[in-house]
Scaffold this active site. Structure first.
Site, PDB file in Angstrom:
ATOM      1  N   GLU A 244     -22.003  53.852  -6.225  1.00 41.39           N
ATOM      2  CA  GLU A 244     -21.951  53.109  -5.420  1.00 41.39           C
ATOM      3  C   GLU A 244     -22.406  52.383  -4.143  1.00 41.39           C
ATOM      4  OE1 GLU A 244     -17.037  54.268  -4.334  1.00 41.39           O
ATOM      5  OE2 GLU A 244     -18.366  53.879  -2.345  1.00 41.39           O
ATOM      6  N   ARG A 270     -26.234  20.312  12.062  1.00 38.24           N
ATOM      7  CA  ARG A 270     -25.334  20.053  13.647  1.00 38.24           C
ATOM      8  C   ARG A 270     -26.666  20.247  14.846  1.00 38.24           C
ATOM      9  NH1 ARG A 270     -20.581  19.667  15.531  1.00 38.24           N
ATOM     10  NH2 ARG A 270     -19.777  21.221  17.482  1.00 38.24           N
ATOM     11  N   GLN A 281     -33.679  27.735  21.558  1.00 32.34           N
ATOM     12  CA  GLN A 281     -34.607  28.607  21.338  1.00 32.34           C
ATOM     13  C   GLN A 281     -33.282  30.328  21.354  1.00 32.34           C
ATOM     14  OE1 GLN A 281     -36.635  31.181  24.769  1.00 32.34           O
ATOM     15  NE2 GLN A 281     -38.457  30.740  23.271  1.00 32.34           N
TER      16      GLN A 281
END
Length: 381
Positions: A244, A270, A281
């Site tokens: 799992e 953007r 930065q």
């Protein structure tokens, strides 16, 4: 037993892109409504993915652990609905694998074709109100009677429970023998008399993967429904949980890769203050950190897969992979919301949904604290 060759795996991987449109159709609407999609499950069935881990002899695709890690990472990258991938992995690991590995011949012949085809959906019932991380503090019991067993108890937080046809139920069969011999696993048909599956609960994330309670009142199951032998519950659960973790968190690595690509595109396109936001930065460093987290998660996923395949240092590598991937998934999802700003906070973008889905990963399949405890013990602490 036949195994899938790497050439066949590559062919399978090449098909994922062809399935993705149908698998993703309407996913956001399902997410906003918090509903499981039968139509998109049908698409998984048609693609053969509901038998991904079962042997080819049994009718599955026969992927081993490293191949499963590669494929499910790719699947997680293309599947926009984390709830659907979670439901698939639960089905594969909770029922399909353990029934083939530990089930009686009669049980395998009767159920495996249905499960592998996806016509039956599997779940497993472990957690109770007073037993979560301490799984074997459970109060559900199975009492031996002529020809079978009678089960009584209540299980909570059962993933796939509300949509399951069969549930692997872990129950106490001899408390005096402790966790290593006192618990057993049974396959229970949810249509049996005395079985009630509760409605899907409302949860923070993975809303398209139904989770609910299972109530067992004097439920009789025949001896053929016992997985392995009486007292093998711990061994079976350990087997299931390792698979799992591998499968669920392989999907999460894929989701992280997709998220990084989304964030890089946003940073480049953007504009604020006359230049792309990626020129800042603070943004570029956050994306570098995200890149490193994705690469680290990928490394530990493949290392865990190799360990599971070889049987060497499996527990340690699985614990490390689960811890690192789950926490990196949360961190990168939160960074994505920050980078997208107001639009990332809106449900229609699907960014905030990634964060809500990710939070569950530090809880289920053994919480982050439990994984740290395991790793600390391996360090002799």
């Amino acid at each position: 037993m036949k195994v899938m060759t790497d050439d066949l795996l590559e062919a399978l991987l090449s098909e994922v892109g062809n399935w993705s449109q149908a698998i993703n159709q309407g996913w956001l609407e399902d997410e906003l409504r918090g509903q499981f999609s039968q139509s998109r499950w049908q698409r998984l069935k048609a693609s053969g993915l509901t038998g991904l881990l079962n042997s080819q002899k049994a009718g599955g695709l026969g992927l081993n652990a490293p191949q499963a890690a590669r494929f499910l990472s790719c699947f997680g990258e293309l599947c926009l609905d984390g709830g659907l991938s979670f439901a698939l992995c639960t089905h594969l690991c909770s029922s399909c694998l353990p029934i083939e590995r530990f089930g009686s011949e009669t049980l395998r012949q009767r159920l495996l074709p249905l499960l592998i085809a996806g016509d039956a959906i599997g779940a497993h019932a472990i957690t109770e109100a007073e037993s979560g991380s301490d799984a074997f503090a459970m109060n559900t019991t199975a009492v031996k009677v002529p020809g079978g067993w009678v089960l009584n108890g209540t299980k909570i937080f059962v993933s796939n429970g509300p949509i399951s046809s069969h549930v692997v139920v872990y129950a106490c069969t001899d408390r005096s023998r402790g966790s290593l011999g006192g618990y057993s696993a049974f396959v229970v048909d949810t249509h049996l008399e005395g079985v009630i599956t509760g409605p899907a609960g409302h949860k923070m994330g993975l809303k398209t993967s139904p989770l609910g309670d299972v109530y067992l009142t004097n439920v009789y199951v025949s001896d053929e429904c016992l997985l392995g032998k009486a007292g093998m519950g711990f061994a079976i659960l350990d087997f299931v949980m390792k698979w799992e973790v591998l499968c669920v968190f392989a999907c999460q690595v894929g989701e992280m890769k997709r998220r990084l690509a989304q964030c890089l595109l946003q940073a480049k396109t953007r504009h604020q203050f006359g230049e792309p936001i990626g020129k800042n930065q603070a943004v570029s460093h956050r994306l570098v950190n995200m890149h490193l987290q994705v690469e680290t998660a990928q490394y530990w996923l493949l290392r865990a897969a190799d360990s599971l395949h070889s049987g060497k240092n499996t527990s340690g590598d699985i614990a490390a992979a689960k811890l690192i991937i789950s926490e990196s998934n949360v961190a990168t999802a939160l960074d994505a919301v920050r980078l997208f700003g107001g639009s990332g906070y809106m449900a229609e973008m699907g960014i905030e949904k990634q964060l809500r889905d990710a939070v569950g990963g530090v809880i289920y399949s053994g919480s982050s604290d439990i994984q740290r405890n395991r790793l600390a013990a391996m360090l002799g602490l």
